[in-house]
Every structure is written in C-alpha cells, then in structure tokens.
Design a protein around this motif. Structure first.
Motif, mmCIF file in Angstrom:
data_model
loop_
_atom_site.group_PDB
_atom_site.id
_atom_site.type_symbol
_atom_site.label_atom_id
_atom_site.label_comp_id
_atom_site.label_asym_id
_atom_site.label_seq_id
_atom_site.Cartn_x
_atom_site.Cartn_y
_atom_site.Cartn_z
ATOM 1 N N GLY A 1 47.598 -1.799 -0.888
ATOM 2 C CA GLY A 1 47.572 -1.821 0.572
ATOM 3 C C GLY A 1 47.456 -3.221 1.152
ATOM 4 N N LEU A 2 46.426 -3.974 0.730
ATOM 5 C CA LEU A 2 46.194 -5.291 1.342
ATOM 6 C C LEU A 2 47.371 -6.248 1.151
ATOM 7 N N PRO A 3 47.974 -6.349 -0.050
ATOM 8 C CA PRO A 3 49.113 -7.265 -0.182
ATOM 9 C C PRO A 3 50.399 -6.750 0.473
ATOM 10 N N ASN A 4 50.383 -5.536 0.987
ATOM 11 C CA ASN A 4 51.609 -4.961 1.550
ATOM 12 C C ASN A 4 51.369 -4.418 2.956
ATOM 13 N N LEU A 5 50.745 -5.235 3.787
ATOM 14 C CA LEU A 5 50.460 -4.780 5.153
ATOM 15 C C LEU A 5 51.732 -4.656 5.994
ATOM 16 N N ASP A 6 52.838 -5.157 5.461
ATOM 17 C CA ASP A 6 54.105 -4.879 6.141
ATOM 18 C C ASP A 6 54.490 -3.406 5.980
ATOM 19 N N LYS A 7 53.923 -2.755 4.946
ATOM 20 C CA LYS A 7 54.240 -1.334 4.700
ATOM 21 C C LYS A 7 53.140 -0.397 5.183
ATOM 22 N N PHE A 8 51.882 -0.838 5.105
ATOM 23 C CA PHE A 8 50.750 0.056 5.396
ATOM 24 C C PHE A 8 49.879 -0.499 6.512
ATOM 25 N N SER A 9 49.431 0.392 7.383
ATOM 26 C CA SER A 9 48.518 -0.029 8.446
ATOM 27 C C SER A 9 47.168 0.679 8.352
ATOM 28 N N GLN A 10 47.038 1.637 7.397
ATOM 29 C CA GLN A 10 45.839 2.454 7.352
ATOM 30 C C GLN A 10 45.438 2.671 5.891
ATOM 31 N N MET A 11 44.154 2.441 5.598
ATOM 32 C CA MET A 11 43.693 2.511 4.213
ATOM 33 C C MET A 11 42.357 3.248 4.117
ATOM 34 N N GLY A 12 42.180 3.978 3.017
ATOM 35 C CA GLY A 12 40.912 4.636 2.731
ATOM 36 C C GLY A 12 40.501 4.343 1.299
ATOM 37 N N VAL A 13 39.260 3.910 1.108
ATOM 38 C CA VAL A 13 38.776 3.508 -0.223
ATOM 39 C C VAL A 13 37.507 4.308 -0.509
ATOM 40 N N PHE A 14 37.631 5.272 -1.418
ATOM 41 C CA PHE A 14 36.519 6.195 -1.676
ATOM 42 C C PHE A 14 35.877 5.852 -3.020
ATOM 43 N N SER A 15 34.571 5.556 -3.032
ATOM 44 C CA SER A 15 33.812 5.334 -4.275
ATOM 45 C C SER A 15 34.514 4.311 -5.155
ATOM 46 N N SER A 16 34.796 3.178 -4.601
ATOM 47 C CA SER A 16 35.646 2.241 -5.329
ATOM 48 C C SER A 16 35.348 0.804 -4.934
ATOM 49 N N GLY A 17 36.286 -0.058 -5.243
ATOM 50 C CA GLY A 17 36.177 -1.488 -4.992
ATOM 51 C C GLY A 17 37.094 -2.218 -5.953
ATOM 52 N N LEU A 18 37.020 -3.536 -5.934
ATOM 53 C CA LEU A 18 37.901 -4.329 -6.795
ATOM 54 C C LEU A 18 37.282 -4.461 -8.188
#
Lengths: 380, 380
Positions: free
Chosen positions: A274-291
């Motif tokens: 999602g973050l590197p492709n903000l030209d494609k995505f405007s909405q993100m959900g991150v459940f029980s996660s992280g980098l």
C-alpha cells in the motif's frame, strides 16, 4: 463410499442419511458437537482404545484443554458450561494425535491441517452470522500467474445482484490473510462475506468487490525468509492479481475506489504494497501487524520509501489508514515500532489497542469496524 | 493459532511456514502424502501411543486397508507401489478412530465427516485437472428458501469471462449430488468446474452456467423416508432455486437451454424433477441411479406421470436422456427396473453399462461424457 450401500438398505424406507452406507456403527450415528438450548455444548468421540482424549482449541475458548471422559462402548464425551456465542476452532488430542471431529463436517482448513468449527449463535455473533439479508456470491477463482509461472487461486466476493450483469461498477477491497492461512481463511473462519453482507444490508457499507488472494508462494522470499524485502507474492499481486481483477470484474479502476487490508502477515503485505503504491491505493487497514523482519527492517523500509513518507501531501493522499492490535498480542512491539516510524514522518493514522490477542475474534471485529470507513464520498 | 507465535520466532529469518506457531514438533513438520517421481506415495502419521494404523479409502484404491508400520519417534508410515493417476479419498484408522490426515490440508467434506484427498496427476486425471486454460468462477451462493423457511446454500459455476458483465446469456445445467454429499461435492471431489473448464477450452462444450443446489433438507420426506414421493427438496428446487437463478444470473430461460443431471440420489431427483417438468427441461442425465424406493414406487411414478410418459411427442420433447451405471454398482437392479419402465412407454434414452461401481471416478467420467451432448444446435 466406505461400505457398499446395498440395494436392500437403500430401499429400506426409514433409514437415516447417516446410516445409508452400511449397517450403522457408533461413529456413524454419534452427534458432535451438540448445542443445548442453554448453550452448553456436548462433544463426543468414539475411541475405544484411546488412553486419553482432550479438547484443544485455536484462539481463546472456555473449553480449551478439557479432558473427555470415557463412557460405555468406547465413546468419550464432555459437556461444557454454557458457552458465549462465538465461532470456535477445536480438535481432539487422542493420545497425542490431533484429530478433527469426525462427526462435525464444518472444517477449518489452514495450510497445515484440518480443525473443526463450532458456531454458537447469539448476540455477540450476530454481526458475522448468515442472516436473512441479500447475500453476495463468494467465488473460488483460478488464474495463471505469469510472475510465478504457476496456476493460482483467489477468493472473490461480489455484492448482492452482481451476477445479473449490466454495467454497474464497484469499488474493490483487497483483503489479505495471515501466515497460517490461505485464500479461503478470511471467509471460512473470518466470515468476511457475511460481515460485509450484513454491513451492506444495514446501509453501513457500500456494495463492494472483495478480492482475497493467496499470500504464500513456493518461491524463496517473503515474511520468514532471510530477505523479506523480496516477496514473490508482491510481484504476483501487482503483476497478476490486480490486472486479472481489472480485466474480469466491473471495478472502478482508480485509487479512490481501491482499498487494501490484511491481518498479521497480510497487514505486513498491506504496508509493503500500500505505502509504496499510493498511486493505486488510498485506503489501508493493518490488523495485528506491522513491519515484521530482522533487525534493521523498519529502517530499510523507511529509507526505500523516504520520498513517499516525506511527501508533504501524503496525509491528503491516504484517505483511510486504520491500524489495530490486541493488548495481549505478541506482535505489539512490532506494531508500536511501525507506528513510531509513521510518527517520525508525520504520517497520520487511526490506531486502537483492543482487548485480546492474535485471534480471529479480533480480526472479525476489526473488519466489521474498518469496512464502513471505506469508499465514503464524505471523506474522499 | 495453537501455540502463541512469539516475536522472537516471527523475526527469525529462516523459519518454515510450518514452524511459525511455536517450536516445531514432529506433527508440524511431517509431510504426508508425498508423491515420488515414480508415483509411489508415502503416507505418514505421528501416533506414538497407537496400537495399529491402517489406511482406509472411499471408492476403489490400490492402497486400501494397507497397514502402516511404526518407526522411530512414534511416526507410522507406508510407501505404496506406483499409483495410477486419480483423485483418491482416504483416511487413517487409528485404533478404530477415523482420522483425516493432519498433514494434508486438502479435505473431502461430506455430510458426516472429513476425509483427505490425494491427487496423483497423470494422463487418466487430465480431463479433470486444473490446467492452464481459462477458468470459470465457482461461487458459494446463499439464498432464503421460502418453501423450506430456511437459509440455504448452493454452488454456482459461471463460465470464463462471465463476471465482466454485459448482457450475454448462457444455458444452464442443474447438477445434483448424491445422498452422502452436499452442494460442494460435485466440485470438491467431482471436479465439475475443471471438467467443464477443460471441455469449454477444447471446444467440446458450450459455455454454460452450472447450478449445484443442496439436495438434503431437514424436513420429513425424500429418498430415505417412508414417503419418498414427498420431497421438500423438490419444492425448494422448483419454487426457490430455479427462480433465484433466473432472477440473479444471465441464463436463457427456455427449455432448450435447461438441463438437469445428478448422481445416485441426484439421478433420482433428476427423474422426479425432469420427467414431470418437460416444459422446463429438455435434457437429462442420470448417473448410477434410478427410481429408488419401497416396493411399488416405480408403478406409482408411472401412474402419476402416465400422461407425460404416453405423450406421443415425448421423444421429440426430450433432446438428451443419458443414463449410465457401473456393472458392479449395487444400484444396477434399480437402474434396470427404471429402464424397463421407460421401455414400457417407448421413451427413448441412451444407456451405457460402464466398468466399476458407485464411485467418483465413474461420476467424473460420466460428467465428462454427458456435458458435450448439451445445448447443441445440431440436435435441438
């Protein structure tokens, strides 16, 4: 079938379905689990030679590790206290062998094994129950992945009425599974289709297409590899899954109408896609996660994506960035380190600590809270 | 998940997926079944306290009833001779407890229980293999049955390209399951979707929609009841399934473009639905079946449907009437009695005896032979 069905048996007018395939034996007629009116549940297993039978569960369950008692004719059983409504995952430990309940045909399949599902209806389970509302269709969809050189499967939810055809187009949510699961887990255990049916029926969510691809590949790379930056799934997703969906479904092909979310490994995929492709995505959900990753992973990500993270318009570009982790979840340190990275770049997000840990009850609840935020004209 | 995933484990770069959720134990890392290059198959089960472990199978299989041998660390195993290509259904008998293979996440679910699937690729399995051809989508579809007063599920196959929308309409095959199965069996074990994908790709079948409803109901009546003439499924089928499909899918709503077929109980349903409703259906397939029932059933059917059976135009109205039963099938007497009834009324049909019995290998082969006969302009 196991025992040949004899013509005589078939013609007998009063046979139960369970007994069609031979003289009924105890395992053929045993009922398990049985939910009583007061929500006490009886589990039974025919195991005449076993030395011990114990209930095991995935995620929290008040009946975890209860021993069954051996009764007449080799049938082991236990009746629980009244159970809170929920969708539980269980199996039996029979002398150290993991056994799915042979009397229960509701399986929970993951990458390794087969468990059993126990659905105790009630108020807390209403939001993911199969209610008398219009239902979307949930399809197994096969495609040829050029990037992987393999046939692959995804699950696709289309909203009520979609299959009538016509030209109406819909927004699309890409919904990614965790490391122990596959493309059917978000619906088999997560009940994503019923959650979204119920949200659409009550007017809380817009009709949408939900695409659930398979996040594991047989190629080197990915979350558990020495180089998690290299992930063949991401190539498959961007190069095959998304183009297949755009060719074959009536989606609205712009970033305002594309969201991506996932649980655990799927949240990690969401951040990495999602973050590197903000030209494609405007909405993100991150459940029980992280980098997730070895030491230095977050810093590597930060460097590689510096231009995006420091773009002064990033908070205009991201319309929804919803993050949640349970207070008891072992991934909490990773979640917090990821939030700290976002804070360093003044990237805005909505974050909540919830009760509980790394479990399906949380992921169902998160999805139910996240989906109503998507594709809203008032915020975009 | 079973054992909490620790952050340390998650961050370890070299963990296999199988070991994500705790220190790897033998059952977590065991591989079963393993197909060698020469098609020998090794089955393995961790059962340290078991006294005996035996392979069991549904349908014919060269490895039926083979005993496993106990080796080091409680792992039982056996390696078969080279296996002919096929899709086999198996489980373990562990001291009289039926156990699906915990290392194999390909389940075969039927009404009672969970088995395991073993897919041995090869020439004989090509017609139902997932090949690199365009695939249709296979959807779980939920509807509210007014006749049963219940929520119900069916499976619907839509041909490649269908989900793009538009106004193209397709013929429809209603495909009915047997008594031990449910609405997912024709695809999970029968591979109906891949069979039809392959037939469409090779030009042998027309693109079509295939509807696979659930043939059992919780209401009294049906095949195994004292009054098999009363079958709530038939009300559900005619009153709910068909109208739902006509409202929600782009089918061609005329008899020339509607076929019905089924195996075992589904063949019985086909006869009971198709023959009395030739205004709706012009093409029928009856696999390993006939007019089952207590003494006098066939005569009752004959009397109730005399006007249809003796209609001088019946052989013009029925465009395809394809019937097959295995020579070793226990239903053969019922099949023969049903053919005799059709002969008494000079109703034409194509009938073949095949090798084998009441098994999925036959039903997959029958479907592969039957579907190319459907919706052909040259015969209708």
């Amino acid at each position: 079938m196991r025992v040949p069905l004899t013509a005589a048996l078939l013609l007998s007018p009063v046979l139960s379905v369970a007994a069609q395939f031979g003289p009924p034996r105890i395992p053929d007629t045993l009922k398990s689990p049985v939910i009583a009116a007061d929500s006490r549940v009886t589990f039974q297993l025919f195991a005449p030679k076993a030395g011990s039978v114990v209930l095991r569960t995935e995620g929290p369950a008040p009946f975890a590790n209860l021993p069954l008692t051996k009764g007449a004719e080799g049938v082991w059983s236990i009746t629980t206290n009244p159970l809170p409504s929920d969708l539980y995952i269980y199996w039996y430990d029979v002398d150290s062998v993991a056994v799915s309940d042979p009397s229960n045909a509701k399986p929970r399949v993951n990458l390794r094994t087969v468990r059993s599902l126990l659905d105790v209806p009630g108020a807390a389970a209403e939001f993911f129950a199969e209610r008398a509302v219009p239902h979307g269709a949930l399809a197994d969809v096969w495609y040829q992945s050029k990037s992987l050189g393999l046939p692959r499967r995804m699950h696709v939810y289309t909203p009520p009425g979609y299959d009538r055809g016509g030209s109406t187009r819909y927004p699309v949510l890409y919904l990614l599974h965790g490391a122990g699961d596959d493309d059917q887990s978000w619906t088999m255990v997560g009940r994503a289709n019923f959650i979204i049916d119920n949200l659409i029926a009550s007017g809380k969510a817009k009709p949408m297409i939900v695409v659930m691809p398979a996040g594991h590949t047989p190629k080197p790379g990915g979350l558990f590899s020495p180089n998690p930056e290299v992930d063949p799934f991401i190539d498959d997703f961007l190069g095959d899954v998304m183009p297949f969906v755009e060719r074959n479904y009536r989606i609205i092909p712009d970033r305002a109408n594309r969201a991506i979310a996932g649980l655990s490994m799927g949240g990690w995929h969401t951040l990495r896609i999602g973050l590197p492709n903000l030209d494609k995505f405007s909405q993100m959900g991150v459940f029980s996660s992280g980098l997730f990753g070895p030491a230095g992973t977050i810093e590597k990500f930060e460097t590689a994506n510096a231009a995006t993270l420091d773009d002064p318009k990033i908070n205009d570009r991201i319309k929804v960035f919803w993050i949640a982790t349970g207070k008891e979840d072992f991934v909490m340190p990773t979640t917090k380190a990821t939030l700290a990275m976002l804070d360093r770049h003044k990237v805005k997000y909505a974050y909540k600590d919830t009760e509980g840990g790394h479990t399906w009850p949380n992921w169902r609840a998160y999805l139910n809270e996240f989906v109503p935020l998507l594709f809203r004209a008032d915020v975009h």
